[in-house]
Scaffold this motif. Structure first.
Motif, PDB file in Angstrom:
ATOM      1  N   CYS A 415       0.798  -1.230   0.000  1.00 37.07           N
ATOM      2  CA  CYS A 415       0.000   0.000   0.000  1.00 37.07           C
ATOM      3  C   CYS A 415       0.830   1.280   0.000  1.00 37.07           C
ATOM      4  O   CYS A 415       0.280   2.354   0.154  1.00 37.07           O
ATOM      5  CB  CYS A 415      -0.912   0.012   1.232  1.00 37.07           C
ATOM      6  SG  CYS A 415      -0.020  -0.007   2.794  1.00 37.07           S
ATOM      7  N   THR A 418      -0.110   4.216  -2.460  1.00 33.18           N
ATOM      8  CA  THR A 418      -1.361   4.942  -2.339  1.00 33.18           C
ATOM      9  C   THR A 418      -1.082   6.248  -1.615  1.00 33.18           C
ATOM     10  O   THR A 418      -0.352   6.292  -0.616  1.00 33.18           O
ATOM     11  CB  THR A 418      -2.396   4.125  -1.548  1.00 33.18           C
ATOM     12  OG1 THR A 418      -1.889   3.891  -0.241  1.00 33.18           O
ATOM     13  CG2 THR A 418      -2.684   2.796  -2.224  1.00 33.18           C
ATOM     14  N   LYS A 420      -2.928   7.859   0.238  1.00 30.71           N
ATOM     15  CA  LYS A 420      -3.478   7.869   1.595  1.00 30.71           C
ATOM     16  C   LYS A 420      -2.428   7.431   2.606  1.00 30.71           C
ATOM     17  O   LYS A 420      -2.284   8.037   3.684  1.00 30.71           O
ATOM     18  CB  LYS A 420      -4.696   6.939   1.655  1.00 30.71           C
ATOM     19  CG  LYS A 420      -5.392   6.928   3.001  1.00 30.71           C
ATOM     20  CD  LYS A 420      -6.599   6.025   2.959  1.00 30.71           C
ATOM     21  CE  LYS A 420      -7.297   5.980   4.313  1.00 30.71           C
ATOM     22  NZ  LYS A 420      -8.477   5.074   4.296  1.00 30.71           N
ATOM     23  N   ARG A 565      -5.576   0.215  -9.231  1.00 28.60           N
ATOM     24  CA  ARG A 565      -5.655   1.201  -8.147  1.00 28.60           C
ATOM     25  C   ARG A 565      -4.683   2.354  -8.374  1.00 28.60           C
ATOM     26  O   ARG A 565      -4.999   3.510  -8.092  1.00 28.60           O
ATOM     27  CB  ARG A 565      -5.363   0.508  -6.810  1.00 28.60           C
ATOM     28  CG  ARG A 565      -6.523  -0.332  -6.292  1.00 28.60           C
ATOM     29  CD  ARG A 565      -6.302  -0.737  -4.844  1.00 28.60           C
ATOM     30  NE  ARG A 565      -5.228  -1.715  -4.708  1.00 28.60           N
ATOM     31  CZ  ARG A 565      -5.410  -3.021  -4.685  1.00 28.60           C
ATOM     32  NH1 ARG A 565      -6.630  -3.523  -4.781  1.00 28.60           N
ATOM     33  NH2 ARG A 565      -4.396  -3.851  -4.546  1.00 28.60           N
ATOM     34  N   GLU A 569      -5.556   6.615  -9.234  1.00 25.22           N
ATOM     35  CA  GLU A 569      -5.088   7.741  -8.439  1.00 25.22           C
ATOM     36  C   GLU A 569      -4.439   8.829  -9.290  1.00 25.22           C
ATOM     37  O   GLU A 569      -4.498  10.000  -8.927  1.00 25.22           O
ATOM     38  CB  GLU A 569      -4.081   7.255  -7.400  1.00 25.22           C
ATOM     39  CG  GLU A 569      -4.715   6.518  -6.233  1.00 25.22           C
ATOM     40  CD  GLU A 569      -3.722   6.327  -5.105  1.00 25.22           C
ATOM     41  OE1 GLU A 569      -2.580   6.799  -5.247  1.00 25.22           O
ATOM     42  OE2 GLU A 569      -4.093   5.719  -4.098  1.00 25.22           O
ATOM     43  N   ALA A 591     -12.019   0.998  -7.457  1.00 20.91           N
ATOM     44  CA  ALA A 591     -11.202   2.211  -7.455  1.00 20.91           C
ATOM     45  C   ALA A 591     -11.475   3.101  -8.658  1.00 20.91           C
ATOM     46  O   ALA A 591     -11.152   4.295  -8.653  1.00 20.91           O
ATOM     47  CB  ALA A 591      -9.721   1.831  -7.409  1.00 20.91           C
TER      48      ALA A 591
END
Length: 634
Positions: A415, A418, A420, A565, A569, A591
């Motif tokens: 992850c 990402t 986030k 994903r 983004e 996503a």
């Protein structure tokens, strides 16, 4: 009996009457014991009757156990020899039956008083093994859990100590790589959690009189609002401490010591912590757990000392958790069970506990399986997890950030790209990241470079500080130069332009695509076809660097959820996307809801579900052309 419909039914009735008659007899004989030699003989006869009865019913074996259980509960003056003789006599009934609650109490007492007795090994071991393999709910049978807990402590009292416990755990797992009994691990974890909780139980029960986490955070300023002292006494170092707490202008507050007969807690506070936390006094909500226990110069420190007995129990069961984490097949389920941090806050404030548990967290951080290391993160948004607890500044962090760096490194694989995750690091852990990067940690250097590359940091001064940190080490300087080169190449591509359409030959790979895109300028590329090539999600790193891309064809490739994903983004301006016959699932397709410019989407022959399809239709207002043939949504 003469009116029975058949011989089978007649025999059942006959044996039932015989059994009932004998049970009444034994109840009467054993309810008024005179000589224990006679009682022991009657118990053996009772057990033989239950074992030889042709009746097939649970009560056939349970009724004798309940009779013996009642006998033991009403006679507390038995000798140790009598105890062991009775246990050995009823042992055959325990092979296929759980002991009743009162009998569990008797077994617990024997484990505590005679831990080195051979009865513990020879009789109790198969009973405990059956409990761990077959018990489904310790909540309904708490005394079975207590018996198991006392049995393990008795094993730990033997000469070999934890080696005996380790052999027992291995016997429960089995010699193969996969444990054949799915209930063993949850039951062992339940026993461990209950035992660890019991170590802090006195302090937990006196929590109303001890400083709560909220009071610790607010500097214990509301001393007069507490309930009257019960078992836990609050001892002040001087008589005027209350008046000093009421006045915030004092340069430093005296320490408060909370003591009980088994637990010693010292709370050290300073004036800067009070000034920082006074603004939150009016807030009635319970503060965040990790915030309350945070170890930093401006926050409270809390040390707990357990009694010798509680300390032995804690050491034994934390060691068992370590053993469980060493089994590869148990580690995913163990990580999932421990993800919500199912320990009392007193345990998390205990330095010895968190230091010992660190081994388990390290095992999770070293496991390459995503279902294991993802459990280091919080179980839900707004709740802290092991990642926060063992990161620099957390109460459990006792190193210079080595475990934190290890956790970040393993999480990078699933992850880290990402925004986030990078945003959370930038907001909460930027200081520790920069410190570790300054010391040459390659993982943290890469994290700082990604923050710069994805424009995570808005503040110019912070960006300059990160750049200075990167340039202070050789590895940082090299990676920052590579980042600058990529940025220059991207700007050059945008300036020069290049073709607007590009189709890769079939059987092309990720390496071929990377080599092609690095060979020239593609700043104007709007239509890219990778259909029938061998590209995977790894090529998404190169695709997101095409600023003008509007149409992307991935038909019959191995492009999966991870790449999808990443695209969602960065390529928010994408208008046409073909995912026909790709291995994408709902996990990646959901996503796409952030790509508001999509007007044509082909999900033919994918693992799209009807619910995800409806969700995409609702969140993509410009979507006009959709192909969902040969999917669940068709």
């Amino acid at each position: 009996l003469l009116q029975a419909a058949n011989s089978y039914l007649r025999d059942q009735w006959f044996h039932s009457l015989q059994w009932k008659k004998k049970i009444y007899k034994y109840k009467k004989v054993l309810s008024n014991p005179s000589r224990w030699e006679v009682v022991l003989k009657e118990i053996r006869t009772l057990v033989d009757m239950a074992l030889t009865s042709p009746l097939q019913d649970d009560s056939i074996h349970q009724a004798p156990l309940e009779i013996v259980s009642k006998l033991l509960s009403e006679n507390n003056n038995l000798t140790t020899h009598d105890h062991e003789s009775i246990i050995v006599a009823i042992a055959p009934l325990l092979e296929n039956n759980h002991p009743p609650p009162d009998l569990c109490e008797f077994f617990c007492k024997h484990c505590r008083e005679r831990p080195r007795s051979m009865v513990v090994i020879e009789v109790f071991t198969p009973v405990v093994q059956r409990i761990l393999k077959h018990n489904m709910d310790f909540g309904k049978c708490p005394r079975l859990r207590l018996f198991t807990q006392e049995y393990i402590l008795a094993l730990n009292e033997l000469n070999a100590g934890m080696e005996v416990v380790k052999k027992f755990i291995h016997s429960m797992h089995g010699p193969t790589g996969q444990c054949p009994h799915p209930r063993v691990l949850p039951n062992l974890v339940a026993v461990c959690l209950a035992a660890i909780y019991s170590c802090y139980e006195e302090f937990i029960n006196s929590r109303d009189n001890s400083p709560s986490l909220k009071e610790i955070r607010n500097g214990c300023q509301q001393q007069c609002d507490r309930k009257p002292n019960l078992p836990l006494r609050l001892l002040h170092t001087s008589p005027d401490l209350v008046s000093q707490e009421a006045t915030l202008t004092e340069s430093r507050l005296k320490p408060v010591i909370v003591t009980s007969n088994e637990i010693h807690v010292e709370v050290e506070r300073n004036n800067t912590a009070n000034q920082k936390m006074t603004a939150n006094v009016g807030n009635d909500s319970e503060p965040n757990l990790i915030d309350c226990l945070m170890v930093s110069p401006t926050c409270s420190t809390m040390s707990i000392e357990l009694s010798a007995q509680a300390d032995r129990i804690l050491g034994c069961y934390v060691e068992i958790l370590k053993m469980l984490s060493d089994y590869d097949d148990w580690r995913p389920a163990l990580a999932s069970l421990l993800q919500p941090i199912p320990f009392p806050k007193e345990a998390l404030a205990h330095e010895k506990f968190t230091k010992e548990l660190k081994y388990v967290i390290q095992r999770f951080a070293e496991d390459p399986r995503q279902e294991v290391h993802s459990c280091l993160l919080s179980v839900r948004a707004g709740k802290d997890g092991w990642f926060q607890l063992y990161s620099p500044g957390g109460v459990a962090c006792d190193d210079d950030g080595e475990l934190f760096a290890s956790m970040v490194h393993i999480l990078m694989g699933s992850c880290y790209k990402t925004k986030k995750f990078l945003l959370s690091l930038a907001e909460n852990k930027l200081g520790p990241c920069m410190l570790l990067a300054l010391r040459g940690n390659q993982t943290m250097v890469e994290i700082l470079c990604l923050m710069l590359e994805y424009n995570i940091i808005d503040n110019n001064d912070t960006q300059l500080q990160i750049i200075s940190t990167l340039e202070s080490t050789d590895v940082g300087k090299r990676m920052y130069e590579q980042l600058c080169d990529r940025q220059r190449e991207l700007k050059e591509l945008q300036r020069k332009g290049g073709p607007t359409r590009l189709t890769l030959p079939s059987k092309s790979t990720d390496a071929d695509l990377a080599r092609l895109l690095s060979s020239g300028s593609f700043g104007n590329l709007e239509n890219l076809s990778l259909a029938f090539t061998n590209v995977t999600s790894a090529c998404a790193e190169h695709l997101i660097k095409l600023p003008s891309l509007k149409q992307l064809n991935l038909w019959s490739t191995q492009f999966g959820d991870a790449g999808l994903r990443l695209l969602s983004e960065h390529l928010t301006m994408l208008q046409v996307l073909n995912l026909c016959e790709t291995p994408v699932t709902d996990a990646g397709l959901v996503a796409l809801s952030s790509m508001k410019s999509l007007c044509s989407l082909n999900m033919n022959s994918t693992k799209l579900s009807a619910d995800t399809y409806e969700d995409l239709k609702a969140k993509l207002p410009n979507l006009k052309e959709v192909d969902v043939r040969y999917t669940e949504a068709w």
